[in-house]
Design a protein around this motif. Structure first.
Motif, PDB file in Angstrom:
ATOM      1  N   MET A 106       0.847  -1.191   0.000  1.00  0.00           N
ATOM      2  CA  MET A 106       0.000   0.000   0.000  1.00  0.00           C
ATOM      3  C   MET A 106       0.880   1.238   0.000  1.00  0.00           C
ATOM      4  O   MET A 106       1.884   1.308   0.720  1.00  0.00           O
ATOM      5  CB  MET A 106      -0.916   0.009   1.224  1.00  0.00           C
ATOM      6  CG  MET A 106      -1.851   1.204   1.308  1.00  0.00           C
ATOM      7  SD  MET A 106      -2.950   1.100   2.741  1.00  0.00           S
ATOM      8  CE  MET A 106      -3.852   2.634   2.556  1.00  0.00           C
ATOM      9  N   LEU A 107       0.517   2.224  -0.806  1.00  0.00           N
ATOM     10  CA  LEU A 107       1.241   3.477  -0.885  1.00  0.00           C
ATOM     11  C   LEU A 107       0.378   4.567  -0.246  1.00  0.00           C
ATOM     12  O   LEU A 107      -0.686   4.907  -0.761  1.00  0.00           O
ATOM     13  CB  LEU A 107       1.543   3.805  -2.355  1.00  0.00           C
ATOM     14  CG  LEU A 107       2.596   4.861  -2.670  1.00  0.00           C
ATOM     15  CD1 LEU A 107       3.916   4.563  -1.982  1.00  0.00           C
ATOM     16  CD2 LEU A 107       2.792   4.949  -4.185  1.00  0.00           C
ATOM     17  N   SER A 156      -8.706   4.259  -0.774  1.00  0.00           N
ATOM     18  CA  SER A 156      -8.988   5.473   0.008  1.00  0.00           C
ATOM     19  C   SER A 156      -9.878   5.148   1.198  1.00  0.00           C
ATOM     20  O   SER A 156     -10.829   4.374   1.084  1.00  0.00           O
ATOM     21  CB  SER A 156      -9.697   6.506  -0.880  1.00  0.00           C
ATOM     22  OG  SER A 156      -8.878   6.903  -1.945  1.00  0.00           O
ATOM     23  N   GLY A 157      -9.572   5.744   2.330  1.00  0.00           N
ATOM     24  CA  GLY A 157     -10.374   5.564   3.534  1.00  0.00           C
ATOM     25  C   GLY A 157      -9.858   4.496   4.474  1.00  0.00           C
ATOM     26  O   GLY A 157     -10.295   4.427   5.631  1.00  0.00           O
ATOM     27  N   THR A 158      -8.910   3.667   4.019  1.00  0.00           N
ATOM     28  CA  THR A 158      -8.413   2.572   4.862  1.00  0.00           C
ATOM     29  C   THR A 158      -7.746   3.100   6.134  1.00  0.00           C
ATOM     30  O   THR A 158      -8.077   2.669   7.244  1.00  0.00           O
ATOM     31  CB  THR A 158      -7.415   1.700   4.077  1.00  0.00           C
ATOM     32  OG1 THR A 158      -8.072   1.157   2.936  1.00  0.00           O
ATOM     33  CG2 THR A 158      -6.888   0.575   4.948  1.00  0.00           C
ATOM     34  N   ILE A 171      -3.454   2.419  -3.505  1.00  0.00           N
ATOM     35  CA  ILE A 171      -3.109   3.840  -3.447  1.00  0.00           C
ATOM     36  C   ILE A 171      -4.303   4.612  -2.905  1.00  0.00           C
ATOM     37  O   ILE A 171      -5.436   4.146  -2.960  1.00  0.00           O
ATOM     38  CB  ILE A 171      -2.710   4.405  -4.823  1.00  0.00           C
ATOM     39  CG1 ILE A 171      -3.886   4.301  -5.804  1.00  0.00           C
ATOM     40  CG2 ILE A 171      -1.477   3.701  -5.360  1.00  0.00           C
ATOM     41  CD1 ILE A 171      -3.648   5.041  -7.115  1.00  0.00           C
ATOM     42  N   GLU A 172      -4.029   5.788  -2.357  1.00  0.00           N
ATOM     43  CA  GLU A 172      -5.093   6.644  -1.835  1.00  0.00           C
ATOM     44  C   GLU A 172      -5.576   7.552  -2.959  1.00  0.00           C
ATOM     45  O   GLU A 172      -5.107   8.680  -3.124  1.00  0.00           O
ATOM     46  CB  GLU A 172      -4.580   7.440  -0.641  1.00  0.00           C
ATOM     47  CG  GLU A 172      -4.194   6.534   0.520  1.00  0.00           C
ATOM     48  CD  GLU A 172      -3.817   7.299   1.773  1.00  0.00           C
ATOM     49  OE1 GLU A 172      -4.361   6.977   2.842  1.00  0.00           O
ATOM     50  OE2 GLU A 172      -2.964   8.209   1.691  1.00  0.00           O
ATOM     51  N   GLU A 182     -12.912  14.601  10.462  1.00  0.00           N
ATOM     52  CA  GLU A 182     -12.535  13.280   9.962  1.00  0.00           C
ATOM     53  C   GLU A 182     -13.629  12.277  10.276  1.00  0.00           C
ATOM     54  O   GLU A 182     -14.708  12.649  10.750  1.00  0.00           O
ATOM     55  CB  GLU A 182     -11.165  12.862  10.527  1.00  0.00           C
ATOM     56  CG  GLU A 182     -11.028  12.892  12.033  1.00  0.00           C
ATOM     57  CD  GLU A 182      -9.609  12.544  12.487  1.00  0.00           C
ATOM     58  OE1 GLU A 182      -8.642  13.155  11.994  1.00  0.00           O
ATOM     59  OE2 GLU A 182      -9.467  11.655  13.340  1.00  0.00           O
ATOM     60  N   LYS A 183     -13.370  11.007  10.005  1.00  0.00           N
ATOM     61  CA  LYS A 183     -14.382   9.971  10.233  1.00  0.00           C
ATOM     62  C   LYS A 183     -14.619   9.794  11.720  1.00  0.00           C
ATOM     63  O   LYS A 183     -13.695   9.972  12.508  1.00  0.00           O
ATOM     64  CB  LYS A 183     -13.929   8.651   9.607  1.00  0.00           C
ATOM     65  CG  LYS A 183     -13.973   8.635   8.089  1.00  0.00           C
ATOM     66  CD  LYS A 183     -13.558   7.273   7.564  1.00  0.00           C
ATOM     67  CE  LYS A 183     -13.634   7.224   6.052  1.00  0.00           C
ATOM     68  NZ  LYS A 183     -15.001   7.308   5.534  1.00  0.00           N
TER      69      LYS A 183
END
Length: 339
Positions: free
Chosen positions: A1-2, A103-105, A77-78, A280-281
C-alpha cells in the motif's frame, strides 16, 4: 500500500513535515521524503526505513520499489489524495503492477483513538475552554468580530496551541445565521446573538467547539432557538454509545428540532470525528452508514439558523465510551452574557 495523505502519513510514522509518503509491503515499511526533511525524518519517523529521494516522494517511492524489485503485484493507493497527473506517472513507472484505490483505509483506523490521542485532544479542548473563560470577562460589544477572533487566537497560542486547525468563526447579529460566518469587520452590538466556533491544536491533535452568547436581552424567539438547540444536543448525547448508527444519533437531535418547527433551519450534519484533522471519520449525518465505536472522538453540534433573526449552535467534542459520551470540551453550554 502506498500512503500519501499527509495526515495518514503522520498517523503511521510521526512525521510532522509537509512532504512524504509511506510504502507498506508484507515484509517492511518504508518512509520516503526529500532532502529538505532528511534531519527531521531521522528524528521523527518511527518503525519505518527512511529513504531520501529526488523529486516528489510518491513517484520516488514507486521508482525505488521497481529498482529494488519489491514484489507488489497489486498496490493500493489513496486515490482521493492522488492527482490525475501523479496517477499517470505511477502507471508509467509501476509497469505490470495493478493499482487499486484503497482510500479511507487509514482514515478508518484513525477513527478510534488511543488513550494518548484522547489526552492530546482533551488538552486542546482545555485551551478552548480557558479562552472562552477569558472572553466572558472582556468587553466585547463595540469590538469587531475580527478583533474578538484575534483575541481568542492570541490567548490560545499563548496557552500552548499550535497553529489553529481552522479559522475562528465569530458571527454576530444577523450574521450569526451563517453557519460558517468567519469573523468580519462587523461591530458587535448590544442585545444580539454571537456564535463562536473555534479549535486548538496540541501535538497535531485538534479540538472543536462552539458556543452561542448573548450581548444583552434577547427576544423570546431567539431564547427559544437556543433552548431548542440545547435540548437537541442533550437528546443526541444520550444516543452516543458504542454500536449506535451515526444516522440515528443525528436523528435524535434532528427530530427534536423539527418538532419545534425549525427543521428547515438545521441543514448540516450533526457532527464529525476529530483527531489529527478537525473534520474526519465518522460523520454523524442522516445518510451516514457508519456506527460509533468506543474510543471514537466526535462532535455533537446542532444548530438553528434563521435569516435576519440570527443563529445558534452548541458544539462539544466528546469521546465515545461504554457508559456514554465523556465531554472533552467543558465550558458552560447555557446562554452566557458578553459585556
Amino acid at each position: 500500500m502506498l500512503v500519501s495523505g499527509i495526515f495518514n502519513v503522520r498517523y503511521l510514522t510521526g512525521f510532522t513535515g509537509s512532504s512524504g509518503c509511506v510504502l507498506i509491503t508484507p515484509r517492511k515499511r518504508y518512509f520516503f521524503t526529500d532532502f529538505r526533511y532528511r534531519q527531521q525524518a531521522a528524528r521523527e519517523v518511527r518503525d519505518h526505513e527512511v529513504r531520501i529521494v529526488g523529486g516528489p516522494a510518491l513517484t520516488g517511492a514507486a521508482r525505488y520499489a521497481m529498482a529494488r524489485r519489491i514484489r507488489l503485484g497489486v498496490l493500493g493507493i489513496e486515490g482521493a489524495d492522488v492527482s490525475q497527473r501523479s496517477y499517470r506517472e505511477l502507471r508509467s513507472i509501476l509497469k505490470g503492477i495493478r493499482l487499486r484505490d484503497v482510500s479511507g483505509t487509514i482514515e478508518r483506523m484513525r477513527a478510534v483513538k488511543s488513550g494518548r490521542e484522547i489526552r492530546l485532544i482533551e488538552q486542546a479542548a482545555a485551551i478552548c475552554d480557558r479562552a472562552f473563560g477569558r472572553l466572558v470577562r472582556k468587553q466585547v460589544t463595540g469590538r469587531t468580530e475580527k478583533e474578538v477572533a484575534w483575541l481568542l487566537e492570541g490567548w490560545m497560542r499563548q496557552d500552548g496551541s499550535e497553529p489553529l486547525p481552522f479559522e475562528i468563526i465569530v458571527a454576530s447579529g444577523p450574521r450569526s445565521a451563517l453557519p460558517h460566518g468567519v469573523a468580519s469587520d462587523r461591530v458587535i452590538g448590544p442585545n444580539e446573538l454571537v456564535v463562536i466556533d473555534m479549535g486548538a491544536r496540541v501535538r497535531g491533535y485538534c479540538s472543536d467547539m462552539t458556543r452561542t452568547f448573548a450581548t444583552g436581552r434577547l427576544s423570546a424567539r431567539r431564547l427559544a432557538m437556543h433552548e431548542t438547540a440545547l435540548a437537541a444536543q442533550a437528546a443526541a448525547l444520550k444516543a452516543v454509545v458504542p454500536g449506535a448508527p451515526c444516522a440515528e444519533v443525528d436523528s435524535a437531535a434532528r427530530k427534536l428540532i423539527e418538532g419545534e418547527g425549525y427543521g428547515e433551519a438545521f441543514g448540516h450534519a450533526l457532527g464529525h470525528g476529530v483527531g489529527l484533522e478537525a473534520h474526519e471519520k465518522p460523520t454523524l449525518a442522516p445518510r451516514s452508514r457508519e456506527r460509533l465505536s468506543a474510543g471514537m472522538v466526535v462532535t455533537v453540534e446542532p444548530g438553528i439558523y434563521l435569516p435576519r433573526t440570527g443563529g445558534v449552535r452548541i458544539e462539544d467534542t466528546v469521546v465515545v465510551g461504554p457508559g456514554g459520551p465523556r465531554a472533552l470540551t467543558r465550558f458552560a453550554r447555557d446562554l452566557r452574557r458578553l459585556k
